[in-house]
Design a protein around this motif. Structure first.
Motif: not given
Length: 233
Positions: A39-53, A55-62
């Protein structure tokens, strides 16, 4: 906390992410950190890694909620296994113990070919992280320690290039942090005053213990106490 307003701890982590970089946030939880940086346009690409269902689903929703699906990809997997080799320029791992952080880095270090910066926030066991970074020729370039909501956190920043900060006092610097040792703020003093108290309690409890393991542990604690008395107390 949300993707527009991070906790103080994650705000400080975010401040060390270089502009226009490709970020991998391992153990991303709700993906607040990569979303904030997107949102701050600091990164050009991001990868969010999660091992459990969960937090993984929460991250996708966010990520969807923030309209960042074109910039940030949420992946499910163990540690750095979510990355392609050389994919991430910056890797953040926050909110875990030092042993788990080093285990993640060690198991996936072949994925760090193009990674220029590691930003690590161990809840405990920072010495373990410093030892791993030194062994793997990462340069510790900065450290912070801060208190938030009654807990004390350390942040370690390591780069591929630069000069190691360690001197002939390496035992103390690996334990306490070479940068933190020079600038002993209130959070630093509070942390180590508490640690010293705990070490003394453990030593008293070990007085009647026997065996090699107990003896090794006792010697380690006594060494730590000597270092604390020399450099902090």
């Amino acid at each position: 906390m949300n993707s527009e307003k991070l906790s103080k701890r994650l705000e400080r982590v975010a401040s060390y992410v270089p502009q226009n970089s490709i970020l991998a946030d391992i153990g991303s939880d709700h993906a607040y950190l990569p979303c904030f940086l997107g949102l701050k346009k600091v990164i050009k690409k991001g990868i969010a890694g999660e091992i459990t269902d969960g937090p993984f689903l929460s991250a996708k929703e966010q990520v969807t909620l923030d309209g960042l699906n074109d910039m940030i990809e949420v992946r499910k997997g163990d540690g750095l296994s979510v990355l392609e080799t050389g994919e991430a320029e910056v890797v953040t791992i926050c909110g875990m113990g030092g042993s788990l952080i080093t285990s993640i880095l060690e198991k996936g270090k072949e994925k760090l070919g193009n990674t220029e910066r590691l930003i690590l926030q161990p809840n405990i066991g920072s010495r373990t992280v410093r030892n791993w970074l030194l062994k793997e020729d990462w340069v510790l370039s900065e450290e912070e320690i801060l208190k938030e909501d009654g807990k004390i956190y350390e942040i370690l920043i390591a780069d591929r290039a630069g000069n190691q900060p360690y001197t002939s006092n390496m035992d103390a610097e690996i334990l306490f942090g070479p940068f933190l040792l020079k600038n002993q703020n209130e959070a630093f003093k509070e942390k180590w005053t508490g640690e010293v108290k705990q070490w003394k309690t453990i030593l008293n409890q070990m007085e009647n213990s026997q065996g090699t393991a107990s003896e090794d542990k006792r010697k380690e604690i006594e060494k730590n106490l000597r270092l604390a008395e020399e450099w902090i107390l």
